[in-house]
Design a protein around this motif. Structure first.
Motif, mmCIF file in Angstrom:
data_model
loop_
_atom_site.group_PDB
_atom_site.id
_atom_site.type_symbol
_atom_site.label_atom_id
_atom_site.label_comp_id
_atom_site.label_asym_id
_atom_site.label_seq_id
_atom_site.Cartn_x
_atom_site.Cartn_y
_atom_site.Cartn_z
ATOM 1 N N SER A 140 0.788 -1.089 0.331
ATOM 2 C CA SER A 140 0.546 -0.292 -0.035
ATOM 3 C C SER A 140 1.028 0.750 0.065
ATOM 4 O O SER A 140 0.756 2.763 -0.385
ATOM 5 N N ASP A 141 2.323 1.196 0.808
ATOM 6 C CA ASP A 141 2.952 2.433 0.855
ATOM 7 C C ASP A 141 4.084 2.154 0.659
ATOM 8 O O ASP A 141 4.784 3.178 -0.302
ATOM 9 N N SER A 142 5.148 1.636 -0.177
ATOM 10 C CA SER A 142 5.824 1.265 -0.876
ATOM 11 C C SER A 142 5.500 0.739 -2.355
ATOM 12 O O SER A 142 5.360 -0.561 -2.800
ATOM 13 N N PRO A 143 6.201 1.765 -2.782
ATOM 14 C CA PRO A 143 6.180 1.309 -4.592
ATOM 15 C C PRO A 143 7.082 -0.016 -5.176
ATOM 16 O O PRO A 143 6.252 -0.663 -6.434
ATOM 17 N N LEU A 187 1.013 6.554 -7.584
ATOM 18 C CA LEU A 187 2.126 6.067 -7.787
ATOM 19 C C LEU A 187 2.578 5.255 -8.799
ATOM 20 O O LEU A 187 3.305 5.579 -9.716
ATOM 21 N N ILE A 188 2.196 3.864 -8.802
ATOM 22 C CA ILE A 188 2.853 2.665 -10.048
ATOM 23 C C ILE A 188 1.907 3.824 -11.381
ATOM 24 O O ILE A 188 2.812 3.167 -12.723
ATOM 25 N N LYS A 189 1.065 3.427 -10.862
ATOM 26 C CA LYS A 189 0.153 3.957 -11.962
ATOM 27 C C LYS A 189 0.281 5.023 -13.145
ATOM 28 O O LYS A 189 0.330 5.737 -13.937
ATOM 29 N N ILE A 193 4.869 2.540 -14.365
ATOM 30 C CA ILE A 193 5.456 1.715 -14.133
ATOM 31 C C ILE A 193 5.172 0.241 -14.766
ATOM 32 O O ILE A 193 4.713 0.264 -13.717
ATOM 33 N N ASN A 194 5.742 -0.775 -15.340
ATOM 34 C CA ASN A 194 5.156 -1.468 -15.447
ATOM 35 C C ASN A 194 5.917 -2.751 -14.999
ATOM 36 O O ASN A 194 5.397 -3.944 -14.979
ATOM 37 N N SER A 195 6.961 -2.752 -14.312
ATOM 38 C CA SER A 195 7.767 -4.158 -14.144
ATOM 39 C C SER A 195 8.915 -3.533 -12.793
ATOM 40 O O SER A 195 9.183 -2.595 -12.372
ATOM 41 N N PRO A 196 8.768 -5.042 -11.187
ATOM 42 C CA PRO A 196 10.146 -4.322 -10.726
ATOM 43 C C PRO A 196 10.948 -3.390 -10.804
ATOM 44 O O PRO A 196 11.888 -3.378 -10.435
ATOM 45 N N ARG A 200 14.985 3.229 -12.637
ATOM 46 C CA ARG A 200 14.921 4.799 -12.223
ATOM 47 C C ARG A 200 13.850 5.757 -11.809
ATOM 48 O O ARG A 200 13.112 5.919 -11.286
ATOM 49 N N GLN A 201 11.900 5.016 -12.361
ATOM 50 C CA GLN A 201 10.945 5.539 -11.788
ATOM 51 C C GLN A 201 10.241 4.728 -10.596
ATOM 52 O O GLN A 201 10.282 5.520 -9.520
ATOM 53 N N LEU A 202 10.767 3.937 -10.601
ATOM 54 C CA LEU A 202 10.454 3.785 -8.873
ATOM 55 C C LEU A 202 11.641 4.025 -7.654
ATOM 56 O O LEU A 202 11.041 4.760 -6.785
#
Ligand code: ZZB
Length: 261
Positions: A140-143, A187-189, A193-196, A200-202
């Protein structure tokens, strides 16, 4: 860096871990083994859904007393040895090693979590050079945790896990004006972001989640519901220390890390 190290007692070993441990003969059957995730976010512990280990890391099991053992990387145990965590200062008594891949599917207690116990799952992006090499998942809180949870639920067979081990229900833990109470999925949306592996985005998502959660967040769960995160965080941390469910683990930057890592 100062982490809170959480004591997650193993309540059931995976078959492979059970075999490795019993054939080693090094851990009394009546002893407790704790997996030790290192966290910077004690206020999110209510929402733990899984525990992550890296399949490729070889973890050590270290003796704290006749009845208590800690599972973490050897690098972190060496650091702990100088922080009064083991009985003899400067020494971390390793009784055996076990690969992360052998731990998958084990079940551990997660202090404060609404779930009580969670399954151990794989996360390849865990760094051996940081924390204890064990990470508690709060999607819920960690991307990073949310991205990995999605990946595992899509590709359970590829990762060699039972899809039922992947926890899918997330609890709202922290409410923020901008992203609601599920900041990691939001934030993922937003950052697409599509993958672990979208490193950089993560990283960007993580920084945003840290800042927003801390400065604008209000607790949405537990005894501090309605309280600003800034106020609740040190109190929840202290509560975990007082109950004996956690201890402080410090990591000197640079010097010691590169020497022992
Ligand atoms: C639970 C948690 C809940 C975390 C959250 C973060 C967040 P940092 O900031 O880079 O120092 N972590 C700990 N050790 C490792 C490791 N060896 N490899 C990869 N990740 C690790 O990272 C510290 C955080 O990264 C720790 O805090 C841990 O996950 C994970 F809601 O514990 B945390 C916006 C982050 N939210």
């Amino acid at each position: 860096q100062e982490y809170l190290a959480l004591k997650c007692k193993v309540v059931r070993w995976s078959e492979r871990a059970k075999e490795a441990i019993s054939s080693s003969g090094k851990i009394p059957t009546d002893a407790d083994v704790f997996m030790i995730p290192a966290t910077l976010r004690p206020e999110t512990m209510y929402g733990q859904t899984n525990l992550f280990v890296s399949p490729g890391i070889s973890y050590g099991i270290f003796k704290v007393s006749d009845t208590a053992f800690y599972l973490a990387t050897s690098r972190s145990a060496r650091n702990m040895a100088f922080q009064g965590i083991f009985p003899e200062w400067g020494s971390a008594p390793k009784v055996m090693e076990i690969r992360g891949s052998d731990l998958l599917g084990s079940v551990v207690q997660t202090p404060l979590s609404a779930k009580g116990t969670v399954y151990v799952l794989p996360m390849d992006t865990i760094k051996e050079t940081k924390g204890t090499g064990v990470v508690t998942s709060v999607p819920s809180d960690s991307p990073d945790d949310y991205a990995m949870t999605l990946e595992l639920s899509k590709k359970a067979a590829f990762y060699g896990i039972d899809p039922q081990w992947v926890c899918r229900d997330m609890l709202p833990i922290i409410d923020t004006p901008e992203y609601g109470s599920m900041i990691a999925p939001a934030l993922i949306k937003k950052l697409k972001i599509n993958s672990p592996k979208d490193e950089r985005q993560l990283q960007e998502a993580k920084e945003l989640a840290y800042k927003t959660g801390f400065y604008q967040g209000t607790m949405a769960h537990g005894p501090f519901a309605g309280t600003p995160v800034q106020e609740a965080k040190p109190r929840i941390r202290q509560q975990l220390l007082d109950s004996g469910d956690a201890f402080v683990y410090c990591e000197p930057d640079g010097l010691v890390m590169s020497r022992s890592g």
